[in-house]
Design a protein around this motif. Structure first.
Motif, PDB file in Angstrom:
ATOM      1  N   LEU A  20       0.630  -1.208   0.003  1.00  0.00           N
ATOM      2  CA  LEU A  20      -0.111   0.059   0.057  1.00  0.00           C
ATOM      3  C   LEU A  20       1.011   1.172  -0.139  1.00  0.00           C
ATOM      4  CD1 LEU A  20      -2.371  -1.159   2.685  1.00  0.00           C
ATOM      5  CD2 LEU A  20      -2.891  -0.819   0.322  1.00  0.00           C
ATOM      6  N   THR A  31       0.718   3.852  -2.836  1.00  0.00           N
ATOM      7  CA  THR A  31      -0.380   4.513  -3.210  1.00  0.00           C
ATOM      8  C   THR A  31      -1.437   4.962  -2.186  1.00  0.00           C
ATOM      9  OG1 THR A  31      -1.767   2.534  -2.959  1.00  0.00           O
ATOM     10  CG2 THR A  31      -0.710   2.801  -5.222  1.00  0.00           C
ATOM     11  N   LYS A  32      -0.923   4.946  -1.022  1.00  0.00           N
ATOM     12  CA  LYS A  32      -1.506   5.579   0.120  1.00  0.00           C
ATOM     13  C   LYS A  32      -0.871   6.202   1.271  1.00  0.00           C
ATOM     14  CE  LYS A  32      -5.314   2.043   0.010  1.00  0.00           C
ATOM     15  NZ  LYS A  32      -6.704   2.772  -0.002  1.00  0.00           N
ATOM     16  N   THR A  33      -1.286   7.082   2.106  1.00  0.00           N
ATOM     17  CA  THR A  33      -0.503   7.863   3.117  1.00  0.00           C
ATOM     18  C   THR A  33      -0.395   6.822   4.195  1.00  0.00           C
ATOM     19  OG1 THR A  33      -2.829   8.849   4.246  1.00  0.00           O
ATOM     20  CG2 THR A  33      -1.802  10.137   2.130  1.00  0.00           C
ATOM     21  N   GLU A  74      -3.832   6.504   6.049  1.00  0.00           N
ATOM     22  CA  GLU A  74      -4.734   5.716   5.098  1.00  0.00           C
ATOM     23  C   GLU A  74      -4.218   4.284   5.438  1.00  0.00           C
ATOM     24  OE1 GLU A  74      -6.138   8.433   1.576  1.00  0.00           O
ATOM     25  OE2 GLU A  74      -4.212   7.309   1.357  1.00  0.00           O
ATOM     26  N   GLU A 120      -6.452   1.499   7.680  1.00  0.00           N
ATOM     27  CA  GLU A 120      -6.726   0.257   6.838  1.00  0.00           C
ATOM     28  C   GLU A 120      -6.170  -0.958   7.670  1.00  0.00           C
ATOM     29  OE1 GLU A 120      -6.190  -1.834   2.583  1.00  0.00           O
ATOM     30  OE2 GLU A 120      -6.670   0.336   2.653  1.00  0.00           O
TER      31      GLU A 120
END
Length: 77
Positions: A18, A21-23, A26, A30
């Motif tokens: 991840l 694509t994510k901070t 985030e 998750e």
């Protein structure tokens, strides 16, 4: 003293997959972890010799200012 979170292999795999694509916020949401737990493990992955780029290269506040200025389309004087 609180017990430290014991990372699982699946959580580390999720973090790495991840990351691009994510901070960190985030990813933490998750994985149901705190943001500092995610950044700590990212540092451990980097320290182990694996390429995991830092999300904000110029520091958190400097990057926020740069992003805000860019969104407002203000030019440097």
């Amino acid at each position: 003293m609180k017990a430290r979170h014991q990372w699982t292999k699946d959580e580390i795999k999720a973090l790495v997959s991840l990351w691009d694509t994510k901070t960190t916020l985030e990813i933490a949401a998750e994985l149901n972890l705190k943001n500092n737990q995610v950044t700590y493990m990212a540092k451990r992955v980097r320290d182990s010799g694996y390429a995991l780029p830092k999300h904000r290269r110029n520091g958190y506040m400097a990057s926020l200012v740069k992003e805000a200025i860019a969104e407002l389309k203000i030019k440097k004087s």
